[in-house]
Motif scaffolding. Structure first.
Motif, short mmCIF file in Angstrom:
data_model
loop_
_atom_site.label_atom_id
_atom_site.label_comp_id
_atom_site.label_asym_id
_atom_site.label_seq_id
_atom_site.Cartn_x
_atom_site.Cartn_y
_atom_site.Cartn_z
N THR A 195 70.92 20.78 44.72
CA THR A 195 71.03 21.81 45.76
C THR A 195 72.43 22.39 45.83
N VAL A 198 73.10 24.58 42.73
CA VAL A 198 72.41 25.87 42.81
C VAL A 198 73.12 26.79 43.80
N LEU A 199 73.57 26.24 44.92
CA LEU A 199 74.28 27.05 45.90
C LEU A 199 75.59 27.60 45.34
N VAL A 202 74.58 30.58 43.35
CA VAL A 202 74.21 31.67 44.25
C VAL A 202 75.45 32.35 44.82
N VAL A 205 77.06 34.55 42.13
CA VAL A 205 76.30 35.77 41.87
C VAL A 205 76.46 36.76 43.02
N VAL A 206 76.38 36.28 44.26
CA VAL A 206 76.50 37.16 45.42
C VAL A 206 77.88 37.80 45.48
#
Length: 249
Positions: A195, A198-199, A202, A205-206
């Motif tokens: 988790t 993956v965060l 993220v 990418v953001v």
């Protein structure tokens, strides 16, 4: 000893576990906020240092070699060694991580900003001087805007790199999601490791998409020129089809 229920993913130590997200929501939120804060502050500090260095290297050409050489040398220092060198000055604090990440970002920021400034067309600078622009006004209104696409490319790479390097700050207790990753690896807590990882992806990418959006907002002439090229190619294709001899059916 009874086996855990089939739907108890925490007891089964599954990699993907919705119960982990629901029960550790606040912990994850705090880690994400710390990760974002460390990343944004460190890149901003790096940018504040990189801009004067790039302008100095552009104005005084003999400083290009030393500036690029020193920033590249800093980038080659392993993160553990970097934090150890900064430890006597900042102690075990978030400032230690921020300064280390800012130093790592310099090589990308300085190189791209200097490349962007050197890539400004000579005719654009001559036109600005012909209109009576002084050196400062020419830099702010002509050279920096034209150098912005290359500079933003370096900023995007530096930001994504900072997201990854922030996790190393877990060795001093300020690593954002890195704290969860390292703790999960030590206890082999699969859901926590996956988790948090993956965060991190993220967040990278953001932030990259946000910077890309900022770049497009600040460079509207690039969109206009791209549309003009598309129209020009479309018009050329139509003219070729009109000028081509008709086919027999």
């Amino acid at each position: 000893m009874t086996a855990p229920p089939p739907d108890d993913c925490l007891a089964q130590n599954a990699w993907i576990c919705g119960e982990y997200l629901s029960t550790r929501r606040q912990i994850l939120l705090d880690a994400v906020l710390q990760h974002l804060q460390l990343t944004v502050v460190s890149v901003a500090l790096g940018l504040v240092i990189a801009v004067p260095l790039a302008l100095l290297a552009r104005r005084r050409r003999w400083t290009v070699g030393p500036v690029l050489g020193i920033t590249t040398l800093i980038y080659t220092i392993p993160s553990l060694a970097m934090f150890s060198l900064l430890l006597p000055f900042y102690g075990l604090s978030a400032t230690l991580v921020v300064v280390g990440l800012a130093l790592y970002s310099l090589t990308l920021l300085v190189r791209n900003l200097l490349a962007g400034l050197n890539g400004v067309p000579a005719e654009a600078k001559e036109a600005a001087r012909g209109m009576g622009y002084g050196p400062t006004r020419q830099l702010l209104t002509v050279e920096l805007p034209l150098a912005l696409p290359t500079a933003m490319a370096g900023l995007r790479i530096a930001t994504v790199s900072a997201v990854a390097l922030t996790t190393v700050g877990a060795i001093v207790g300020y690593g954002g999601l890195g704290n969860l990753i390292y703790a999960g690896m030590n206890s082999f807590f699969k859901a926590q490791v996956l988790t948090a990882s993956v965060l991190c992806v993220v967040i990278a990418v953001v932030l990259d998409l946000l910077l890309l959006g900022v770049e497009r907002l600040l460079t509207p002439w690039r969109r206009a020129s791209r549309k003009d090229r598309v129209r020009s190619r479309a018009g050329s294709g139509i003219r070729r089809r009109v000028a081509a001899p008709g086919r027999r059916t």
